[in-house]
Scaffold this motif. Structure first.
Motif, short mmCIF file in Angstrom:
data_model
loop_
_atom_site.label_atom_id
_atom_site.label_comp_id
_atom_site.label_asym_id
_atom_site.label_seq_id
_atom_site.Cartn_x
_atom_site.Cartn_y
_atom_site.Cartn_z
N ASN A 135 9.62 7.30 24.88
CA ASN A 135 8.85 6.18 25.41
C ASN A 135 7.40 6.21 24.88
N GLU A 136 6.78 7.38 24.91
CA GLU A 136 5.41 7.51 24.43
C GLU A 136 5.35 7.22 22.93
N ARG A 137 6.34 7.72 22.18
CA ARG A 137 6.38 7.47 20.74
C ARG A 137 6.50 5.97 20.46
N ARG A 155 0.85 -1.18 0.00
CA ARG A 155 0.00 0.00 0.00
C ARG A 155 0.89 1.24 0.00
N PRO A 156 0.35 2.36 -0.42
CA PRO A 156 1.15 3.58 -0.43
C PRO A 156 1.47 4.02 1.01
N GLU A 157 2.56 4.74 1.12
CA GLU A 157 2.94 5.25 2.45
C GLU A 157 1.98 6.36 2.86
N CYS A 158 1.78 6.48 4.14
CA CYS A 158 0.93 7.53 4.69
C CYS A 158 1.69 8.85 4.69
N GLU A 159 0.98 9.92 4.39
CA GLU A 159 1.59 11.24 4.44
C GLU A 159 1.56 11.82 5.84
N SER A 160 0.64 11.34 6.66
CA SER A 160 0.49 11.83 8.03
C SER A 160 0.22 10.64 8.95
N ILE A 161 0.67 10.75 10.16
CA ILE A 161 0.39 9.69 11.14
C ILE A 161 -1.12 9.57 11.35
N PHE A 162 -1.85 10.64 11.13
CA PHE A 162 -3.29 10.62 11.34
C PHE A 162 -4.04 9.97 10.17
N PHE A 210 6.13 5.03 10.75
CA PHE A 210 5.28 5.56 11.81
C PHE A 210 6.09 6.43 12.77
N SER A 211 7.26 5.94 13.14
CA SER A 211 8.11 6.69 14.07
C SER A 211 8.53 8.03 13.47
N ALA A 212 8.93 8.02 12.20
CA ALA A 212 9.34 9.26 11.54
C ALA A 212 8.18 10.25 11.44
N LEU A 213 6.99 9.77 11.11
CA LEU A 213 5.83 10.65 11.04
C LEU A 213 5.53 11.27 12.40
N LEU A 214 5.61 10.46 13.45
CA LEU A 214 5.36 10.99 14.80
C LEU A 214 6.41 12.02 15.19
N ARG A 215 7.67 11.74 14.89
CA ARG A 215 8.74 12.71 15.21
C ARG A 215 8.49 14.04 14.50
N HIS A 216 8.06 13.95 13.26
CA HIS A 216 7.84 15.15 12.46
C HIS A 216 6.58 15.91 12.90
N GLU A 217 5.48 15.18 13.07
CA GLU A 217 4.19 15.84 13.32
C GLU A 217 3.92 16.13 14.79
N VAL A 218 4.48 15.32 15.67
CA VAL A 218 4.24 15.50 17.11
C VAL A 218 5.59 15.43 17.83
N PRO A 219 6.44 16.42 17.59
CA PRO A 219 7.79 16.37 18.17
C PRO A 219 7.82 16.45 19.70
N ARG A 252 -1.62 17.94 20.00
CA ARG A 252 -0.19 18.20 20.14
C ARG A 252 0.53 18.22 18.79
N ALA A 253 -0.21 17.92 17.72
CA ALA A 253 0.40 17.91 16.38
C ALA A 253 0.71 19.32 15.94
N GLU A 254 1.83 19.46 15.25
CA GLU A 254 2.21 20.78 14.73
C GLU A 254 1.70 20.96 13.33
N GLY A 255 1.50 22.19 12.91
CA GLY A 255 1.13 22.48 11.53
C GLY A 255 -0.36 22.40 11.27
N SER A 256 -0.69 22.38 10.02
CA SER A 256 -2.09 22.46 9.59
C SER A 256 -2.85 21.15 9.83
#
Length: 195
Positions: A138-140, A74-81, A124-133, A188-192
Motif C-alpha cells: 500500500n505504501e509503495r 529520458r534515460p531510466e533512473c538507476e535509483s528511486i532517489f 518506479f515500483s521495481a526500484l522501490l521494491r529493490h531499494e526499499v523492500p 529505510r533504503a538498503e545498500g550504499s
C-alpha cells in the motif's frame, strides 16, 4: 509496449506524418492545420494521411503518443532517489517545447492518447521494491502514484496555467515535492544509496 516496440510498429510514412504534424503544432497549434498541409509537410498524399488516420482525433491521439515517446524521452533512473532529478529534467523539457507538452497533457488527461498513462510506474515500483523492500504494498503504491502524478506533462500544464508559474519555478516545485515524498523512506533504503 515499450517506446521502441511502438515505434517499430509505425511505418516510415506514419512516422513522417506524425513528425510533420508535431512540427506544425509547434508552429501554428492544433486547430489551424489541415490534412492537406500535414500531407505536404510529410511528403505524402492527403489520402495517405486519411488512410492511416481517418479522423482528426485519430491523428491527434497518435501524434500525442508519438510526441511523448520521441520529444520527451529520458534515460531510466538507476535509483528511486534519482527520480526528483529526472522530474526536474522532464519539467525543463516540457518548458522548452510547451505546445507539444500541452498536446500530451490534454490527451493524457482525457486518458485516450494511446500512450501509457503513467509510463514510469513499473520502473518506479521495481526500484522501490529493490531499494526499499521494507515498504508495504500500500505504501509503495502511494509513493508510485504520487511520483507518477508529478512526472507528467499534465502537472507541468496545471502549474503553468492554473498557478502561472515559470518554467524554473515549476521544475523547483516538482523536484521539491518528489523529494518530500522520498525523504521519509531514505533511512529505510538498503545498500550504499541509503543517506
Amino acid at each position: 509496449m515499450s517506446a521502441t516496440d511502438a515505434d517499430a510498429e509505425l511505418s516510415a510514412t506514419q512516422s513522417a506524418i506524425l513528425a510533420a504534424y508535431a512540427e506544425l503544432i509547434e508552429e501554428v497549434g492544433t486547430d489551424d492545420v489541415s490534412f492537406r498541409v500535414i500531407a505536404l509537410r510529410a511528403g505524402v498524399g492527403e489520402r495517405t494521411v486519411f488512410r492511416h488516420y481517418p479522423t482528426r482525433v485519430d491523428l491527434l491521439l497518435a501524434t500525442s503518443a508519438w510526441i511523448e515517446r520521441t520529444a520527451f524521452t529520458r534515460p531510466e533512473c538507476e535509483s528511486i532517489f534519482d527520480v526528483p532529478i529526472a522530474i526536474r529534467e522532464a519539467m525543463a523539457a516540457y518548458d522548452r517545447r510547451p505546445e507539444l507538452a500541452y498536446v500530451v497533457a490534454e490527451t493524457s488527461m482525457r486518458g485516450v492518447n494511446g500512450a501509457e498513462p503513467a509510463p514510469y510506474r513499473e520502473a518506479f515500483s521495481a526500484l522501490l521494491r529493490h531499494e526499499v523492500p521494507s515498504l508495504g504494498e500500500n505504501e509503495r503504491q502511494q509513493i508510485v502514484a504520487a511520483l507518477c502524478h508529478l512526472d507528467s506533462a499534465a502537472t507541468w500544464v496545471a502549474m503553468r496555467r492554473q498557478l502561472g508559474m515559470s518554467g524554473r519555478d515549476i521544475a523547483d516545485a516538482a523536484t521539491w515535492a518528489a523529494e518530500a515524498i522520498l525523504d521519509p523512506i531514505r533511512d529505510r533504503a538498503e545498500g550504499s544509496r541509503a543517506i
